[in-house]
Design an enzyme around this catalytic site. Structure first.
Site, PDB file in Angstrom:
ATOM      1  N   PRO A  78     -14.174   0.598   4.671  1.00 49.06           N
ATOM      2  CA  PRO A  78     -14.968  -1.389   5.123  1.00 49.06           C
ATOM      3  C   PRO A  78     -14.433  -1.601   6.149  1.00 49.06           C
ATOM      4  O   PRO A  78     -12.760  -2.217   6.698  1.00 49.06           O
ATOM      5  CB  PRO A  78     -14.116  -1.578   3.810  1.00 49.06           C
TER       6      PRO A  78
ATOM      7  N   ASP B 212     -14.306  -5.711   3.949  1.00 47.98           N
ATOM      8  CA  ASP B 212     -13.192  -5.887   3.198  1.00 47.98           C
ATOM      9  C   ASP B 212     -13.361  -7.270   3.578  1.00 47.98           C
ATOM     10  O   ASP B 212     -13.592  -7.132   4.910  1.00 47.98           O
ATOM     11  CB  ASP B 212     -12.278  -5.225   4.395  1.00 47.98           C
TER      12      ASP B 212
ATOM     13  N   TRP C 104      -4.536  -3.157   1.709  1.00 49.71           N
ATOM     14  CA  TRP C 104      -4.984  -2.084   1.809  1.00 49.71           C
ATOM     15  C   TRP C 104      -4.606  -1.760   0.545  1.00 49.71           C
ATOM     16  O   TRP C 104      -4.949  -0.621   0.449  1.00 49.71           O
ATOM     17  CB  TRP C 104      -3.557  -2.080   3.090  1.00 49.71           C
TER      18      TRP C 104
ATOM     19  N   GLN D 146      -5.930   3.425  11.835  1.00 50.47           N
ATOM     20  CA  GLN D 146      -5.730   3.414  10.370  1.00 50.47           C
ATOM     21  C   GLN D 146      -4.985   5.008   9.654  1.00 50.47           C
ATOM     22  O   GLN D 146      -5.002   5.126   7.928  1.00 50.47           O
ATOM     23  CB  GLN D 146      -6.902   4.001   9.920  1.00 50.47           C
TER      24      GLN D 146
ATOM     25  N   TRP E 115      -5.474   2.821   5.957  1.00 54.62           N
ATOM     26  CA  TRP E 115      -6.707   2.950   5.419  1.00 54.62           C
ATOM     27  C   TRP E 115      -6.461   4.344   4.436  1.00 54.62           C
ATOM     28  O   TRP E 115      -6.172   4.790   3.611  1.00 54.62           O
ATOM     29  CB  TRP E 115      -7.989   3.228   5.456  1.00 54.62           C
TER      30      TRP E 115
ATOM     31  N   LYS F 118      -6.859  -1.048  28.231  1.00 54.71           N
ATOM     32  CA  LYS F 118      -7.122  -1.365  26.654  1.00 54.71           C
ATOM     33  C   LYS F 118      -8.329  -2.365  26.841  1.00 54.71           C
ATOM     34  O   LYS F 118      -8.373  -3.278  28.033  1.00 54.71           O
ATOM     35  CB  LYS F 118      -5.919  -2.084  25.684  1.00 54.71           C
TER      36      LYS F 118
ATOM     37  N   LYS G 115     -10.598  -9.367  25.127  1.00 52.65           N
ATOM     38  CA  LYS G 115     -11.769 -10.265  24.849  1.00 52.65           C
ATOM     39  C   LYS G 115     -11.607 -11.049  26.376  1.00 52.65           C
ATOM     40  O   LYS G 115     -12.238 -11.198  27.013  1.00 52.65           O
ATOM     41  CB  LYS G 115     -12.228 -11.029  24.054  1.00 52.65           C
TER      42      LYS G 115
END
Length: 1103
Positions: free
Chosen positions: A47, A86, A575, A611, A615, A648, A651
């Site tokens: 999610p 999530d 988590w 993750q 997750w 990387k 913004k």
RNA sequence: GGGCCUGUAGCUCAGGUGGUUAGAGCGCUACACUGAUAAUGUAGAGGUCCGUGGUUCGAGUCCACGCAGGCCCA
């Protein structure tokens, strides 16, 4: 029946059009209905959180997910994919705090917890619209209508069920962890808060090297350095580095002048001892001397010191063994300090970890309730047991004026005491960076905080064993990154002291002696009923009771002994929310038990490699510990998306790519194709928009061109692909070839998808389309499509091309779902079976009977030989338009000859040569070369290889000929006779004396460059055709327009050329008349090989 | 500090189990084709395979130690 002819390919528009086609016809739903009753392929959606806008990296991870779900659907599985969100956790809370201009402290004061959580609930779905929009536009098929949402009360109820399962198994326990804590604010700090800019700042502290007396010695000490002297009363052990070298030094204590022997790291000696004082006389030393003599008396390895015992430095609180021993610590360095680290289990994370590992108790005292507490209270003061310093603040938390000359920090007072007691070796001011509470500006302490844990360490072996059964892509993430993480497992800290999350369902009495874990809403109701009876609650909770704070906090339960129980205030780690999705998305076990069982575990999941500890770990842990199963069988851990320079994306830096803009400009298919074909998903992707443009131009452009070519002629001929399906591929060599290639491709792509290698699949498809289909098959067969009536040969050509295009569309549809569907529909015109979408079809099956490797080899030969001839022509500046009489190809074996003969026509056509002559072995004019079979001979002769290969290279023609007839050859290397057998040498043709040759991969081609008069005439005729065609084009004539050509007779060679090639020229240029006259009116001048020709081209009007 | 990944042509990437001219596409240069034409084809130039050692008859490939970049964790 017409195949749609599209002039310009606009992939962005295709994306929009197909999306509406899918929506109108409910294609996604249809793909599921289509597989009703089929075996399920289970996919779990990790999610996302919708409190921020999606980025370009979400496109790649979702493309990966989508590809395999679509592939498995084509393969006949029923692939339901439930979306999810999530919704809990810190990022949402921080966002809301910022939005409201409040801090954590204000929650419950300026704003009620109820209102605050309501804000969080709103904020977390803030960008759901954008997410859904991107999901659709990029073509990610997932069920958006019925997603699981982690803040849903049903979802949370399953979490409670799972937590209770842990609890009942004795795997949920309360302990403590060392965490940043602000005594001034009276609150723990998250690592996030510590990472706020300005949290770390340089401060001048009292640092101290303490002398820890080694047990059983007179005056031997360990030296350990600390910048927090206040932690010394809590010292419970020392740590050394196992691989660090230590020395024992004989010297005097610089404050008491008492003779001592001290141990420290060898590398650190120079920082504490003056080189000039080394080995000065100890007898002559006086207390007023500036230089204190010292000398090394022994050396140790770190491992020698481990296990040694010492006397407690500040014995306020007695501790049992094995306290006060030397331990090994992997964090010990010799960058600063003494290479020996003082450990206070209660005030340092490393300290705590190493102490627990070695079963060393920490320095704790009993509070008024008889509970163990550290020697510094929550306000930052020493407890009464630390008699000399009782009640003193360990840092300046009361705002005392530090510039007051009488101000003495506690650290200094401790240092003074240690100096007086001959326990301090060096005290000095030290400037270092130390974290501060961003609210109070006061220094942070590392302090033991209550926490609830899942005892993952108890299941370590199982976690490791189950992990080995999971197919990880890439493998290293599973065995390395994830495997190592499991090997070094620590218990899972579940506690979070926040507001917006799943509350821990544990109620406790004040003294902590009785507690209950609640596993469902029904159970909570039962307990509430008891509490009402006991008078702790007024009324029963409603049916739609919200499990969030503050509501759960207002519930008091009654213990078996009649005591009041309060909820433990913590929330559980978010988590745990996402790791529970296999169960909670179905509200298992309260509902959907059958559904859950069918869809557990997942066949496939895919998320970012970040993750691994998130997750992937929580899914795995919950599954293994509670369900004795893996949670997923196959997993792709994709890499990062960086900008085109490898930086990387952020913004802030302005190098982030807007996924909406990218898709709107270049279309979803080109974007997906680029991402998948450029590099493996698990490698980082250097995202460059030019790559999308290239994919669009090269792959989609070529495919579209090929389709347009097909459509143009198929429409002219009214070719119906559904007619005459029999034997279409058996007729022509090149048809059989492309169909063979196609079936090889199907097998290749199928296995690539099956092995979760999407990049391999994409590249194979791309190579087939560009190299085999477009650049070779279509180019060679163009004439078949435009010449003559719709006869059998023409039909097979159409049929072959149509089959290739349809199949390619199917193979590529998981990656480029929009365009391939359009291509499919354009090709099949919503066929008789009524298929409205490529996604409703079955994945093509590779027919091995149609695969002819021999034929594929032949075509490779044709391509190689053509390439060699082109190369030779270039060397001699002979343009392809100029026909040449022959090429010579030496063939050493019959098979090669047969193979080339099979494709002779193709070669001759391609390179404009009249004939191929084969020079066989008996002609005696081929110059050959022998090469050793390294692989075979190397194993046999090893060290002699160098000389052996030299000798073989020098073999003359006679020797090679001898070897060829006898199949054996004797050589002498380093005095040793070596007999070579038939397989030991490879003989290749290399040269034909007197000819210009080109050689590649064992094939040699010689070109006859002599141009006879006839050839010259033919060449000129071809040039004439070329020029006339150009003129036709200039005049704007249509393909079917007829012309009349008049040529001036000024050049005899041109005239002759026309006489000899009249028919050819007329047919090619659609000329009804071709006249050679003296003096042309209205002529144009053209040039052929520096010859100027005057001619006139005019349209002949049909009668 | 630890774990994992990556490093091959100007750029993006291929290069099972070590085997002798290191490949492709893009870009560049030149040429060709002109009935797929705002397409297409062919050829050419372009490489200390990140570095240093080692193993081996032979290393882009295996080993060790480094260097650079990235991710995760301390």
């Amino acid at each position: 029946m017409k195949y749609r002819e599209n002039k310009n390919l606009n992939l962005a528009q295709v994306g929009v059009d197909m999306l509406s086609h899918w929506k109108q016809n409910n294609i996604f739903e249809a793909t599921l209905k289509n597989r009703e009753g089929h075996e399920a392929y289970t996919f779990y959606e990790g999610p996302p959180s919708a409190n921020g806008t999606p980025g370009i990296h979400h496109v790649i991870s979702r493309a990966v997910k989508d590809i395999f779900c679509r592939y498995k659907t084509l393969k006949g599985y029923k692939v339901e994919r439930k979306g999810g969100w999530d919704t809990h956790g810190l990022p949402v809370e921080l966002q809301v705090e910022k939005q409201l201009g409040i801090t954590k402290e204000d929650i419950g004061k300026k704003i009620s917890v109820e209102q605050y959580n309501q804000k969080c609930r709103e904020a977390v779905m803030q960008f759901k619209g954008e997410w859904d929009d991107l999901t659709e536009k990029m073509g990610y098929w997932v069920d958006l209508d019925d997603p699981y949402i982690t803040f849903d009360r049903k979802y949370m109820e399953t979490l409670w069920y799972l937590l209770k399962k842990f609890y009942d198994k004795g795997l949920l326990y309360k302990g403590y962890t060392i965490q940043p804590y602000s005594p001034a604010a009276g609150t723990g700090l998250s690592s996030h808060e510590l990472n706020q800019p300005g949290a770390y700042r340089d401060v001048k502290d009292t640092s101290l090297v303490a002398q820890f007396k080694i047990k059983g010695t007179e005056n031997d000490y360990f030296l350990a350095w600390t910048t927090t002297p206040w932690t010394l009363p809590a010292n419970n052990s020392l740590a050394v580095g196992e691989h660090i070298n230590y020395v024992k030094i004989k010297t005097f204590n610089p404050y008491t002048f008492i003779p001592v022997q001290v141990i420290l790291a060898k590398d650190r000696v120079a920082s504490f001892f003056d080189g000039k004082a080394e080995n000065l006389s100890f007898d002559e030393y006086k207390q007023s001397d500036k230089l204190i003599p010292w000398t090394i008396v022994a050396e140790y390895k770190g491992t020698d010191l481990v296990g040694m015992e010492y006397e407690q430095l500040l014995p306020y609180v007695a501790l049992p063994a094995p306290a006060f021993t030397v331990l090994a610590g992997d964090f010990v360095s010799t960058e600063d300090g003494t290479g020996i680290v003082h450990l206070a289990m209660t005030f340092g994370a490393d300290d705590h970890r190493v102490s627990v590992k070695n079963n060393v108790p920490g320095v704790l005292v009993k509070d008024e309730n008889g509970n163990d507490v550290p020697i510094v209270d929550k306000q930052g003061r020493f407890v009464k047991e630390i008699t000399d310093f009782a009640g003193m603040y360990v840092k300046n938390y009361t705002g005392e004026d530090e510039n007051d000359p009488n101000y003495k920090p506690t650290d200094v007072l401790i240092a003074i005491k240690l100096k007086e007691d001959n326990k301090a070796f060096k005290v000095e001011k030290y400037v270092h960076s130390y974290p501060h509470c961003w609210r109070t500006d006061k220094p942070v302490l590392y302090y033991p905080m209550d926490s609830w844990f899942i005892k993952a360490t108890a299941y370590k072996d199982k976690l490791v064993a189950f992990n080995k059964t999971i197919n990880w892509k890439p493998e290293s993430t599973g065995s390395g990154r994830f495997g190592n993480w499991l090997e070094n497992l620590v218990d899972w800290n579940l506690s979070r002291s926040r507001f917006w999350g799943t509350p821990l369902p544990i109620w406790r009495t004040d003294d902590g002696k009785e507690e209950i874990c609640i596993g469902s809403i029904a159970e909570l109701k039962e307990e509430v009923a008891k509490a009402i009876e006991a008078g702790y609650m007024q009324e029963q909770i409603p049916d739609d009771f919200d499990l969030h704070r503050p509501y759960v906090d207002n519930i008091f339960l009654v213990s078996p002994s009649g005591e009041k129980m309060l909820r433990e205030p913590d929330l559980v780690d978010v988590w745990f929310d996402s790791g529970s999705m296999p169960y909670a998305q179905w509200h298992y076990p309260f509902e959907n038990e059958e559904v859950f069982k069918k869809k557990y575990p997942a066949d496939f999941i895919a998320e970012g490699v970040d993750q691994t500890r998130g997750w992937f770990f929580t899914l795995h842990t919950i599954a293994v510990m509670l369900f004795d199963s893996v949670a997923f069988k196959n997993v792709i851990a994709n890499g990062l998306v960086l900008d085109k320079d490898g930086n990387k994306m952020s913004k802030r830096l302005g190098n982030a790519i807007d996924p909406f803009k990218t898709i709107a400009e270049h279309g979803p298919d080109a974007t997906r194709w680029y991402m998948i074909s450029n590099s493996n998903p698990w490698d980082n992707l250097k995202f460059d928009v030019n790559g999308i443009i290239e994919a669009q131009r090269r792959f989609f452009g070529t495919l579209q061109n090929t389709y347009s070519f097909f459509a143009l002629y198929a429409n002219l001929d009214n070719f119906d692909w559904q007619e005459d399906p029999s034997n279409y591929y058996t007729q022509t060599e090149s048809d059989r070839w492309i169909i063979s290639k196609l079936n090889s491709l199907i097998a290749q792509v199928d296995s690539a998808y099956d092995e979760y290698e999407p990049t391999r699949a994409a590249r194979a498809i791309q190579n087939f389309v560009i190299d085999d289909l477009s650049n070779w098959y279509v180019r060679l067969n163009r004439k078949r499509f435009w010449k003559g009536e719709l006869n059998a040969d023409k039909k097979t050509a159409y049929k072959s091309l149509h089959t290739c295009l349809v199949t390619v569309a199917q193979l590529a549809s998981p990656i480029a779902p929009f365009y391939m569907d359009k291509l499919y529909l354009d090709l099949t015109l919503e066929d008789k079976k009524g298929s409205k979408s490529i996604h409703l079809t079955d994945f093509p099956k590779s027919d091995t009977a149609l695969v002819d490797k021999d034929l594929e080899q032949q075509m490779d030969l044709a391509q190689n030989i053509s390439s060699l001839v082109h190369s030779l022509r270039k060397q001699h500046k002979l343009k392809v338009r100029q026909p040449l009489s022959r090429i010579l190809i030496p063939v050493l074996d019959a098979k090669t000859k047969t193979q080339i003969q099979a494709v002779e026509d193709i070669i001759l056509n391609e390179v404009n040569i009249k004939s191929i002559e084969y020079v066989d072995n008996t002609s005696g004019i081929i110059v050959k070369k022998a090469k050793p079979n390294f692989r075979k001979l190397g194993q046999q002769y090893g060290q002699m290889m160098k000389e052996l290969s030299q000798q073989i290279g020098k073999l003359d023609q006679k020797a090679i000929a001898g070897f060829e007839t006898s199949g054996a050859l004797e050589l002498e290397v380093k005095g040793q006779k070596i007999t070579l057998g038939p397989d030991d040498l490879m003989i290749q043709s290399e040269d034909i004396p007197g000819w210009t040759v080109a050689t590649e991969g064992g094939i040699t081609v010689a070109l006859d460059i002599h141009i006879s008069e006839e050839l010259q005439r033919e060449g000129i005729a071809r040039d004439l055709v070329n020029r006339i065609q150009n003129l036709r084009k200039e005049l704007g004539l249509e393909v079917q327009d007829k012309i009349k050509v008049v040529v001036d007779d000024a050049n005899s060679i041109v005239t002759e050329s026309i006489q000899h090639n009249r028919d050819y020229i007329c047919v090619e240029t659609q000329a009804l008349q071709l006249e050679v006259v003296n003096g042309v009116e209205n002529y144009k001048e053209i040039e052929i090989d520096n010859i100027v020709v005057k001619l006139n081209v005019a349209v002949v009007k049909p009668n």
